[in-house]
Design an enzyme around this catalytic site. Structure first.
Site, PDB file in Angstrom:
ATOM      1  N   THR A 102       0.831  -1.216   0.000  1.00  0.00           N
ATOM      2  CA  THR A 102       0.000   0.000   0.000  1.00  0.00           C
ATOM      3  C   THR A 102       0.858   1.255   0.000  1.00  0.00           C
ATOM      4  O   THR A 102       0.461   2.283  -0.553  1.00  0.00           O
ATOM      5  CB  THR A 102      -0.950  -0.030   1.218  1.00  0.00           C
ATOM      6  N   SER A 130       1.630  -7.334  -1.144  1.00  0.00           N
ATOM      7  CA  SER A 130       2.341  -8.363  -0.383  1.00  0.00           C
ATOM      8  C   SER A 130       1.647  -9.728  -0.364  1.00  0.00           C
ATOM      9  O   SER A 130       2.322 -10.737  -0.136  1.00  0.00           O
ATOM     10  CB  SER A 130       2.688  -7.871   1.015  1.00  0.00           C
ATOM     11  N   THR A 147       1.779  -4.616   4.041  1.00  0.00           N
ATOM     12  CA  THR A 147       1.671  -5.015   5.453  1.00  0.00           C
ATOM     13  C   THR A 147       1.121  -6.428   5.638  1.00  0.00           C
ATOM     14  O   THR A 147       1.329  -7.039   6.687  1.00  0.00           O
ATOM     15  CB  THR A 147       0.766  -4.030   6.208  1.00  0.00           C
ATOM     16  N   ASP A 148       0.402  -6.952   4.624  1.00  0.00           N
ATOM     17  CA  ASP A 148      -0.281  -8.239   4.836  1.00  0.00           C
ATOM     18  C   ASP A 148       0.693  -9.371   5.147  1.00  0.00           C
ATOM     19  O   ASP A 148       0.388 -10.248   5.968  1.00  0.00           O
ATOM     20  CB  ASP A 148      -1.129  -8.605   3.609  1.00  0.00           C
TER      21      ASP A 148
HETATM   22  N1  LIG Z   1      -1.422  -2.111   3.926  1.00  0.00           N
HETATM   23  C1  LIG Z   1      -0.990  -2.948   2.986  1.00  0.00           C
HETATM   24  O1  LIG Z   1       0.131  -2.838   2.543  1.00  0.00           O
HETATM   25  C2  LIG Z   1      -1.928  -4.043   2.559  1.00  0.00           C
HETATM   26  C3  LIG Z   1      -1.723  -4.550   1.164  1.00  0.00           C
HETATM   27  N2  LIG Z   1      -2.806  -5.441   0.798  1.00  0.00           N
HETATM   28  C4  LIG Z   1      -0.406  -5.292   0.996  1.00  0.00           C
HETATM   29  O2  LIG Z   1       0.012  -5.964   1.888  1.00  0.00           O
HETATM   30  O3  LIG Z   1       0.188  -5.211  -0.024  1.00  0.00           O
END
Ligand SMILES: NC(=O)C[C@H](N)C(=O)O
Length: 329
Positions: free
Chosen positions: A23, A61, A92-93
């Site tokens: 993100t 991710s 973050t995932d």
């Molecule tokens: N906040 C994020 O980065 C979530 C995103 N779906 C990822 O992990 O790529």
């Protein structure tokens, strides 16, 4: 605890920033629905810091695999000797999985700090620039050296071994037992970085590739082993996110007894160790007696990475057990 305010930067420092997507690199999709990773976030200007940027891939991710994690580890090893600190931006995932993979794979002791964001660049509440600045200043701080890969998020600093994503939308998305090992704040713009714990020492593993297949099964009330046989047939090893201190329904005990695959038992709870307490069929004591390997405090997806690395190195079940039991996980 080191709590003296630091100058914004020390002259002549060299920072590597490795962008991988997430993100923090996302914007609204010009070709379809939702937001997608597109361009790496700008690295904030730090006086007298020379920044070198790398972009091995740009992925959400959930598309990051252990092979990508190994690729990032190898890139870090190749730049560690010529940089004073390294930041990895990541979705973050699965950020905690890449952080833990680096914890297991890196030999270099150049500080590595992973970060990301929960809001994308087109949102007013974008948390990317702040997290990236935090990560850069933490990576370049002398007190960071020797602590292994860290995660910086919302001002908190986490050990790669224990950090986990605890909220699917909140900006304060990371936590994990027993919590942060440090904190970055600012006093009149100057970073104030304090560490209040050291992570356990790391053991570095050096597989050439992550070739082993490890499947994760999730236990629930009434599970009679659905999925176990296929996993034991097709995978090289299994991890079960088990109940409580590592207990399972009685039907799982003979399945674990009969397989020659390593079966690692983690807990589906959010904190605490696996312990051989219960002696009823499927209780933790019977699973250990049947050959299962306790994952200690590791969650199932981190235990999977460790098992994958050990299997890829060709370790047998007894040697795998020794690593899980003897090393500080
Ligand atoms: N906040 C994020 O980065 C979530 C995103 N779906 C990822 O992990 O790529």
């Amino acid at each position: 605890m080191n709590d003296s305010p630091q100058p914004p930067s020390t002259p002549g420092l060299r920072l590597a920033v490795i962008h991988t997507g997430g993100t923090i690199a996302s914007r609204p999709n010009p070709h379809g629905p939702g937001v997608v990773p597109q361009s790496a976030p700008s690295v904030p200007g730090l006086p007298n810091v020379q920044v070198t940027e790398f972009q091995p891939f740009t992925l959400p991710s959930p598309h990051v695999t252990p092979a990508h994690m190994l690729q990032v580890a190898q890139l870090i090893e190749s730049v560690a000797g010529t940089h004073d600190g390294i930041v990895v931006t990541h979705g973050t995932d699965t950020l905690e999985e890449t952080a833990f993979a680096l914890h297991l794979l890196l030999r270099a002791d150049t500080p590595v700090v992973l970060t990301g964001s929960m809001r994308h660049a087109a949102e007013v509440s974008w948390d990317g620039p702040g997290n990236l600045l935090d990560a850069a200043q933490i990576a370049l701080h002398p007190a960071t050296r020797g602590r292994g890969p860290l995660v910086a998020f919302g001002g908190d600093i986490y050990d790669a071994r224990t950090v986990t994503k605890v909220h699917s939308t909140a900006v304060e998305a990371f936590g994990g037992y027993p919590g942060p090992i440090g904190r970055i704040d600012r006093v009149e713009g100057a970073p104030l970085i304090r560490f209040f714990a050291n992570p356990e020492p790391r053991v570095a593993f050096t597989p050439a590739a992550l070739t082993a297949r490890v499947d994760v099964l999730y236990a629930y009330a009434g599970w009679t082993g659905e999925g176990f046989e296929a996993a034991a047939r097709d995978a090289d090893g299994l991890v079960i996110a088990a109940l409580g201190t590592g207990n399972l329904p009685a039907e799982l005990l003979p399945l674990i007894q009969d397989t020659d695959r390593p079966v690692v038992i983690a807990t589906r709870t959010h904190a605490g160790p696996i312990l051989p307490v219960y002696g009823y069929a499927g209780g933790g004591a019977t699973l250990v007696q049947a050959g299962a390997i306790p994952a200690s405090f590791l969650n199932a997806h981190k235990a999977r990475l460790l098992l994958m690395i050990l299997l890829s190195l060709g370790l047998d079940r007894a040697a795998i057990r020794r690593v899980f039991v003897d090393d500080p996980f």
